[in-house]
Write an enzyme that holds these catalytic residues in place. Structure first.
Site, PDB file in Angstrom:
ATOM      1  N   CYS A 115       0.788  -1.169   0.143  1.00 15.07           N
ATOM      2  CA  CYS A 115       0.168   0.253   0.101  1.00 15.07           C
ATOM      3  C   CYS A 115       0.856   1.123  -0.077  1.00 15.07           C
ATOM      4  O   CYS A 115       0.376   2.430  -0.480  1.00 15.07           O
ATOM      5  CB  CYS A 115      -0.873  -0.057   1.270  1.00 15.07           C
ATOM      6  SG  CYS A 115      -2.004  -1.412   1.231  1.00 15.07           S
ATOM      7  N   HIS A 263      -3.849   7.173   1.429  1.00 16.07           N
ATOM      8  CA  HIS A 263      -4.132   5.880   0.841  1.00 16.07           C
ATOM      9  C   HIS A 263      -5.384   5.379   1.267  1.00 16.07           C
ATOM     10  O   HIS A 263      -5.645   5.293   2.238  1.00 16.07           O
ATOM     11  CB  HIS A 263      -2.947   4.711   1.307  1.00 16.07           C
ATOM     12  CG  HIS A 263      -3.385   3.451   0.954  1.00 16.07           C
ATOM     13  ND1 HIS A 263      -3.670   2.939  -0.194  1.00 16.07           N
ATOM     14  CD2 HIS A 263      -3.589   2.527   1.888  1.00 16.07           C
ATOM     15  CE1 HIS A 263      -4.013   1.587   0.030  1.00 16.07           C
ATOM     16  NE2 HIS A 263      -3.986   1.175   1.134  1.00 16.07           N
ATOM     17  N   ASN A 293     -10.027  -0.864  -1.487  1.00 16.39           N
ATOM     18  CA  ASN A 293      -8.597  -0.563  -1.625  1.00 16.39           C
ATOM     19  C   ASN A 293      -7.847  -1.242  -2.834  1.00 16.39           C
ATOM     20  O   ASN A 293      -7.764  -2.385  -3.043  1.00 16.39           O
ATOM     21  CB  ASN A 293      -8.123  -1.249  -0.254  1.00 16.39           C
ATOM     22  CG  ASN A 293      -6.709  -1.193   0.001  1.00 16.39           C
ATOM     23  OD1 ASN A 293      -5.838  -0.790  -0.642  1.00 16.39           O
ATOM     24  ND2 ASN A 293      -6.417  -1.322   1.454  1.00 16.39           N
TER      25      ASN A 293
END
Ligand code: COA
Length: 336
Positions: A115, A263, A293
Site C-alpha cells: 500500500c 491511501h 482498496n
C-alpha cells in the site's frame, strides 16, 4: 544547478466490471450494511479474465499520464512500477511496460512496498531527478487483487476490501524553487510483516516440488492474511506521524494543507485522520467507496481523480500519505 521534481502528468484506469457488495454477498456470508459500516466501500472493480492484467492496466494509465505531461515517449528515461500483484513472479512488470509502451531501453525498477508502493516509488523517482541523473520518470501503481482473493466466507474479512485498478504519474525535472515535491518520508517496521501478508508463493514458504505434489486449494497461505484490527490501530498512528513529519520538515502547519490524499485503506481510517487533523471535507479526497482498496494504485487513482475534478490547483499544498503491509508507511509533500 538545483533540480527538483514535479508531477507533470497523471492518469488512471480501472476495469469496467463493477462488483457491488450485493454481488459479493452471493458468494460469501456478507452484506452491504456490514461492508459499508466497517469500510465505507460500496463497490469495487474486478478485471475480466483475459481482458486485463496488472501490466496492461498500468500501461493504460501510463499512456494517459504521458499524454497529459506533454513529455514525449522518447523522453521518458526511467520506469518505476509499484505492485504486490505482478503478472509474473519474475520478471517484474517494469520491463513489460518498457516493452508495451515501446520505450527506449531505459531502466525499469519494480517496487514491492504494497500500500505504500506509490509513495516509495515517487520518493525514488524524486531522488533520481534531484541528483540530475534523469529528467522524466514514469511511476506506476497497479494491482489485480481479484484473482488472488479467497471468495468464500473464510476470506470475507479481506476479500470485500480489495479492488483492481491502476494509476500513473510522470515526474519531471523543474528548476523552480519551492515547487513540486518538497520532501518524501519513508518508514518500515518488519516486526509486523506477517500481520498483513501473502506468504505463498514464496521461496521461504515451500519447495516448488511440494507445491506440485500437494497443491492444496484449502491452504490458506495462498490467500492474503490480515489482522484487521491490528492493522487499523497501527495505520491511524503511523498516518498521523508521517504527515506531521512531512509538515515539520517543511515548516508547515496542518492548516497549510489544501489537499490530503490518503491511501484508500478504509474510509474509517481516512475519517479518523481527517478528524484528528481537523480537516474539512474539501481538504481530504476519498474514493474508496467506488474502488475499494487498490493498494499501490489507490493514491495515483485518487490523486488523478481529485486533479481532474479541479480540486487541486497551482500553488496548492498536496500531501500524500500511505500505510500498509510490511508494515511500511510514508508521505510526500508537494507544492503543486
Ligand atoms: N461480512 C460480514 N461479517 C464479517 C466480514 C464480512 N465481510 N468480515 C468479517 N466479519 C465478521 C467477523 O467474522 C467477526 O465476526 P464474529 O464477531 O462473529 O467473530 C465480525 O465481523 C467482526 O470482525 P472484525 O475483524 O473484528 O471486524 P472489524 O471491525 O475489525 O472490521 C476490518 C474488519 C477488516 C474492516 C477492519 O479491521 C479494518 O478495516 N482494518 C484495517 C484494514 C486495512 O486498512 N487494511 C489495509 C491496510 S493497507
Amino acid at each position: 544547478m538545483k533540480y527538483h521534481s514535479k508531477i507533470s502528468g497523471l492518469g488512471y484506469y480501472v476495469p469496467d466490471n463493477i462488483v457491488t457488495n450485493d454481488d459479493l454477498s452471493k458468494k460469501m456470508d456478507t452484506n452491504d450494511e456490514w461492508i459499508q459500516e466497517r469500510t465505507g466501500i460500496q463497490e469495487r472493480r474486478h478485471i475480466i479474465r483475459g481482458e486485463d492484467t496488472t501490466t496492461s492496466m498500468g500501461v493504460k494509465a501510463a499512456k494517459i499520464a504521458i499524454e497529459r505531461s506533454g513529455v514525449s515517449k522518447e523522453d521518458i528515461d526511467f520506469v518505476i512500477f509499484a505492485t504486490l500483484s505482478p503478472d509474473y513472479y519474475f520478471p517484474g512488470p517494469g520491463v513489460l511496460v518498457q516493452r508495451d509502451l515501446g520505450l527506449k531501453t531505459v531502466g525499469a525498477l519494480d517496487v514491492r512496498n504494497q500500500c505504500s508502493g506509490f509513495v516509495y516509488a515517487v520518493s525514488v523517482a524524486d531522488q533520481f531527478i534531484k541528483t540530475g541523473m534523469y529528467k522524466n520518470i514514469l511511476v506506476i501503481g497497479s494491482e489485480v487483487h481479484s484473482t488472488g482473493l479467497d471468495m468464500t466466507t473464510r476470506g470475507r474479512g479481506v476479500s470485500v476490501i480489495f479492488g483492481d485498478g491502476a494509476g500513473a504519474a510522470v515526474l519531471s525535472r523543474t528548476e523552480e524553487e519551492g515547487k513540486g515535491i518538497l520532501s518524501t518520508h519513508l518508514h518500515s517496521e518488519g516486526q509486523h510483516a506477517e500481520e498483513l501478508a501473502l506468504q505463498a508463493p514464496g521461496m521461504g514458504k515451500r519447495w516448488v516440488t511440494d507445491i506440485i505434489a500437494d497443491n492444496d486449494p484449502n491452504d490458506e497461505s495462498y490467500y492474503p492474511y490480515m489482522n484487521g484490527q491490528f492493522v487499523f490501530k497501527n495505520a491511524v498512528v503511523r498516518f498521523s506521524e508521517v504527515i506531521n513529519e512531512g509538515l515539520e520538515t517543511n515548516n508547515l502547519q496542518v492548516s497549510d494543507i489544501n489537499m490530503l490524499i490518503p491511501h484508500q485503506a478504509n474510509l474509517r481510517i481516512s475519517q479518523f485522520i481527517q478528524q484528528k487533523f481537523k480537516l474539512t471535507d474539501d481538504q481530504v479526497y476519498n474514493n474508496i467507496q467506488k474502488y475499494g482498496n487498490t493498494t499501490a494504485a489507490s493514491i495515483p487513482i485518487a490523486l488523478t481523480e481529485a486533479w481532474e475534478k479541479g480540486k487541486i490547483k497551482e500553488g496548492d499544498l498536496v500531501v500524500l500519505a500511505a500505510f500498509g503491509s510490511g508494515f511500511t508507511w510514508g508521505s510526500v509533500i508537494i507544492r503543486w
